[in-house]
Design a protein around this motif. Structure first.
Motif, PDB file in Angstrom:
ATOM      1  N   ALA A   2       0.797  -1.525   0.017  1.00  0.00           N
ATOM      2  CA  ALA A   2       0.294  -0.299  -0.071  1.00  0.00           C
ATOM      3  C   ALA A   2       0.600   1.602   0.158  1.00  0.00           C
ATOM      4  CB  ALA A   2      -1.123  -0.026   0.475  1.00  0.00           C
ATOM      5  N   LEU A  86      -5.292   4.459  -1.685  1.00  0.00           N
ATOM      6  CA  LEU A  86      -4.521   2.879  -1.874  1.00  0.00           C
ATOM      7  C   LEU A  86      -3.449   2.938  -2.886  1.00  0.00           C
ATOM      8  CD1 LEU A  86      -4.366  -0.251  -0.569  1.00  0.00           C
ATOM      9  CD2 LEU A  86      -6.462  -1.072  -1.714  1.00  0.00           C
ATOM     10  N   THR A  98      -1.521  -5.285  -5.829  1.00  0.00           N
ATOM     11  CA  THR A  98      -2.118  -5.097  -4.504  1.00  0.00           C
ATOM     12  C   THR A  98      -2.950  -5.899  -4.913  1.00  0.00           C
ATOM     13  OG1 THR A  98      -1.260  -2.437  -5.076  1.00  0.00           O
ATOM     14  CG2 THR A  98      -3.174  -3.276  -3.175  1.00  0.00           C
ATOM     15  N   GLU A 103      -5.757  -4.874   1.918  1.00  0.00           N
ATOM     16  CA  GLU A 103      -5.311  -3.708   2.355  1.00  0.00           C
ATOM     17  C   GLU A 103      -7.194  -3.110   3.247  1.00  0.00           C
ATOM     18  OE1 GLU A 103      -2.658  -2.734   2.569  1.00  0.00           O
ATOM     19  OE2 GLU A 103      -1.475  -4.225   1.311  1.00  0.00           O
TER      20      GLU A 103
END
Length: 139
Positions: A2, A86, A98, A103
């Motif tokens: 992140a 993000l 990602t 996250e």
């Protein structure tokens, strides 16, 4: 994987004990985000699968992913702001690597969003990933 801006949001969330305070923080993030130019609110930037009106306008600058977004719902604007934290400034490879679900899971959002909002959030993440994949393929 992140961005620093997202890590700061995680820290801010950890500091707040009450979900109502966290919810307000998400809304404040949305209010602080600049509005998307009305000229960019077109069918090509509209995200389907969201209960609210949502538009995402991506751009690649010097190999980095950036996007602007907007919604007619304040909480959704806040979710867009979280996604900007993000993803904004990551390389295309980093965007694709990602794990947004993991996250965002660090914020415990899934426990506090309605099913419709969760579906909309997934649709926004999928649109971001799609834009990054297309930009990478055309590079």
């Amino acid at each position: 994987m992140a961005s620093e801006a997202f890590e700061q949001m995680v820290e801010d969330f950890e500091f707040l004990d009450d979900w109502e305070d966290r919810y307000r923080l998400v809304i404040e993030e949305g209010k602080a985000m600049p509005p998307l130019d009305d000229a960019l609110k077109v069918p090509a930037t509209k995200v389907e699968g969201c209960a609210s009106q949502v538009w995402l306008h991506p751009r690649i600058e010097e190999g980095r992913f950036h996007f602007e977004g907007d919604s007619d719902a304040m909480i959704v604007r806040g979710l867009i702001a979280l996604l900007r934290r993000l993803y904004d400034g990551l390389t295309l490879d980093e965007v694709l690597a990602t794990d947004a679900r993991a996250e965002l899971g660090r914020l415990n959002l899934h426990d506090h969003l309605s099913a419709q909002r969760s579906n909309g959030l997934r649709a926004m993440i999928e649109r971001i990933r799609q834009h990054a994949a297309e930009a990478k393929a055309s590079a």
